[in-house]
Design a protein around this motif. Structure first.
Motif, PDB file in Angstrom:
ATOM      1  N   ALA A 188      41.983  46.090  41.686  1.00 51.24           N
ATOM      2  CA  ALA A 188      43.331  45.755  42.129  1.00 51.24           C
ATOM      3  C   ALA A 188      43.377  45.164  43.531  1.00 51.24           C
ATOM      4  O   ALA A 188      44.052  44.148  43.754  1.00 51.24           O
ATOM      5  CB  ALA A 188      44.232  46.990  42.046  1.00 51.24           C
ATOM      6  N   GLU A 189      42.674  45.769  44.468  1.00 49.04           N
ATOM      7  CA  GLU A 189      42.788  45.282  45.845  1.00 49.04           C
ATOM      8  C   GLU A 189      42.267  43.853  45.977  1.00 49.04           C
ATOM      9  O   GLU A 189      42.890  43.018  46.638  1.00 49.04           O
ATOM     10  CB  GLU A 189      42.048  46.212  46.812  1.00 49.04           C
ATOM     11  CG  GLU A 189      42.770  47.510  47.099  1.00 49.04           C
ATOM     12  CD  GLU A 189      42.638  48.516  45.971  1.00 49.04           C
ATOM     13  OE1 GLU A 189      41.563  48.553  45.329  1.00 49.04           O
ATOM     14  OE2 GLU A 189      43.600  49.267  45.704  1.00 49.04           O
ATOM     15  N   SER A 190      41.147  43.558  45.342  1.00 46.27           N
ATOM     16  CA  SER A 190      40.618  42.192  45.438  1.00 46.27           C
ATOM     17  C   SER A 190      41.534  41.211  44.702  1.00 46.27           C
ATOM     18  O   SER A 190      41.711  40.065  45.139  1.00 46.27           O
ATOM     19  CB  SER A 190      39.196  42.112  44.878  1.00 46.27           C
ATOM     20  OG  SER A 190      39.157  42.452  43.507  1.00 46.27           O
ATOM     21  N   PHE A 191      42.154  41.657  43.601  1.00 48.56           N
ATOM     22  CA  PHE A 191      43.073  40.777  42.889  1.00 48.56           C
ATOM     23  C   PHE A 191      44.335  40.528  43.715  1.00 48.56           C
ATOM     24  O   PHE A 191      44.815  39.383  43.798  1.00 48.56           O
ATOM     25  CB  PHE A 191      43.447  41.367  41.534  1.00 48.56           C
ATOM     26  CG  PHE A 191      44.498  40.561  40.803  1.00 48.56           C
ATOM     27  CD1 PHE A 191      44.200  39.298  40.315  1.00 48.56           C
ATOM     28  CD2 PHE A 191      45.782  41.046  40.655  1.00 48.56           C
ATOM     29  CE1 PHE A 191      45.169  38.528  39.672  1.00 48.56           C
ATOM     30  CE2 PHE A 191      46.756  40.288  40.009  1.00 48.56           C
ATOM     31  CZ  PHE A 191      46.444  39.032  39.520  1.00 48.56           C
ATOM     32  N   ILE A 192      44.890  41.569  44.317  1.00 45.90           N
ATOM     33  CA  ILE A 192      46.088  41.401  45.146  1.00 45.90           C
ATOM     34  C   ILE A 192      45.789  40.483  46.322  1.00 45.90           C
ATOM     35  O   ILE A 192      46.596  39.613  46.676  1.00 45.90           O
ATOM     36  CB  ILE A 192      46.622  42.774  45.604  1.00 45.90           C
ATOM     37  CG1 ILE A 192      47.121  43.576  44.396  1.00 45.90           C
ATOM     38  CG2 ILE A 192      47.746  42.614  46.627  1.00 45.90           C
ATOM     39  CD1 ILE A 192      47.406  45.031  44.683  1.00 45.90           C
ATOM     40  N   ASP A 193      44.612  40.634  46.919  1.00 46.31           N
ATOM     41  CA  ASP A 193      44.206  39.734  47.997  1.00 46.31           C
ATOM     42  C   ASP A 193      44.160  38.291  47.499  1.00 46.31           C
ATOM     43  O   ASP A 193      44.620  37.367  48.185  1.00 46.31           O
ATOM     44  CB  ASP A 193      42.846  40.154  48.544  1.00 46.31           C
ATOM     45  CG  ASP A 193      42.445  39.347  49.760  1.00 46.31           C
ATOM     46  OD1 ASP A 193      42.757  39.774  50.880  1.00 46.31           O
ATOM     47  OD2 ASP A 193      41.832  38.261  49.591  1.00 46.31           O
ATOM     48  N   GLU A 194      43.630  38.086  46.306  1.00 51.53           N
ATOM     49  CA  GLU A 194      43.587  36.736  45.733  1.00 51.53           C
ATOM     50  C   GLU A 194      44.989  36.170  45.562  1.00 51.53           C
ATOM     51  O   GLU A 194      45.242  34.990  45.864  1.00 51.53           O
ATOM     52  CB  GLU A 194      42.868  36.773  44.380  1.00 51.53           C
ATOM     53  CG  GLU A 194      42.820  35.421  43.684  1.00 51.53           C
ATOM     54  CD  GLU A 194      42.320  35.498  42.247  1.00 51.53           C
ATOM     55  OE1 GLU A 194      42.267  34.442  41.580  1.00 51.53           O
ATOM     56  OE2 GLU A 194      41.991  36.618  41.782  1.00 51.53           O
ATOM     57  N   CYS A 195      45.920  36.992  45.074  1.00 49.82           N
ATOM     58  CA  CYS A 195      47.297  36.539  44.866  1.00 49.82           C
ATOM     59  C   CYS A 195      47.905  36.032  46.167  1.00 49.82           C
ATOM     60  O   CYS A 195      48.490  34.941  46.218  1.00 49.82           O
ATOM     61  CB  CYS A 195      48.149  37.682  44.311  1.00 49.82           C
ATOM     62  SG  CYS A 195      47.781  38.136  42.603  1.00 49.82           S
TER      63      CYS A 195
END
Length: 280
Positions: A188-195
């Motif tokens: 989740a954290e890496s995905f949210i950062d990507e967003c």
């Protein structure tokens, strides 16, 4: 960031709404009025928010502009244009809707038609028409991402922005709505950062909530929940938001049903913001 949400409770006039607003501690809120509200009442809400230094962050449409009933679709289009024009008149930067669905299962349904090329072209055309007819200079029309319709990820959102090709088409950020697979939840954290890394230049408003995954045998249920009731690390999430967005960016809690529920969610998020060293 300006942490806030939707003023929730019972009120019969602007003064009573203002009292709930003050109790909430919100620094940003969704608009409590629409393009069909009496202009004097709208002005009173704007003045009440301004008295307390609260930013009205977004005007919602929440109508299906692709409704299979032509009359309902036309009404939704008229309302979307009216809401964008309202945002322009009142200095609210974000007018937000979802893409909608061409099927008959519901305005926000996971319908088989949602991902057809024909539907995508309709979405692009509808957004262009709304922006072109209103011709805003300051307000942005935005689409909230959803788990089962366009746009459902940051790359899909960027492609939609390119295809719409209108300066006043912005992004509405709801990262939990795009956490729709175990991979995205577990990372989740890496995905949210990507967003935020990809969409930050276009973001006009952000929703913040939690996410939880309930694996059942070999299937998975992912659902949104109030902050603190799911699996997201809010210290990390708030640091990501703070890294990419300006200090006056509105970040809104949503989908609580009562004033008390919003108060708990706000208190939890504020505590995590303090731990993260993030100003709200």
């Amino acid at each position: 960031m300006l942490l806030g949400g939707t003023v929730t409770g019972k009120w019969s006039n602007v003064s009573e709404w203002e009292q709930i607003l003050v109790r909430s501690g919100f620094r940003a809120v969704t608009a409590p009025f629409s393009c069909r509200t009496d202009p004097e009442e709208t002005a009173a809400y704007l003045e009440a928010a301004a008295r307390h230094g609260v930013k009205i962050a977004e005007v919602g449409v929440w109508r299906n502009t692709m409704d299979p009933d032509p009359e309902k679709a036309k009404d939704a289009m008229d309302y979307a244009k009216g809401q964008l024009a309202l945002a322009e008149r009142t200095g609210i930067s974000c007018c937000v809707n979802i893409a909608g669905t061409a099927g008959s299962a519901g305005w926000d349904a996971a319908d088989v038609s949602n991902y057809t090329p024909e539907t995508y072209e309709r979405i692009v055309g509808i957004i262009r028409e709304i922006i072109d007819d209103v011709n805003p200079r300051h307000a942005f029309y935005c689409i909230e991402p959803m788990p089962w319709m366009t746009p459902d990820g940051p790359d899909e959102y960027l492609q939609l922005i390119r295809d719409v090709d209108r300066k006043q088409f912005g992004a509405h950020m709801d990262f939990v709505n795009m956490i729709h697979s175990p991979r995205r939840f577990l990372q989740a954290e890496s995905f949210i950062d990507e967003c935020f890394r990809k969409l930050a230049p276009y973001i006009k408003s952000t929703h913040i909530k939690d996410s939880r995954m309930n694996p059942v045998r070999l299937t998975t249920v992912l659902e949104e929940c109030s902050p603190g009731e799911g699996g997201l690390d809010f210290v990390k999430v708030l640091r990501i938001i703070d890294r990419y967005l300006p200090a006056d960016a509105p970040v809104l809690l949503e989908h609580m049903q009562t004033e008390e529920e919003y108060a708990r969610a706000y208190a939890f998020t504020a505590t995590k913001a303090a731990a993260a060293g993030v100003s709200i």
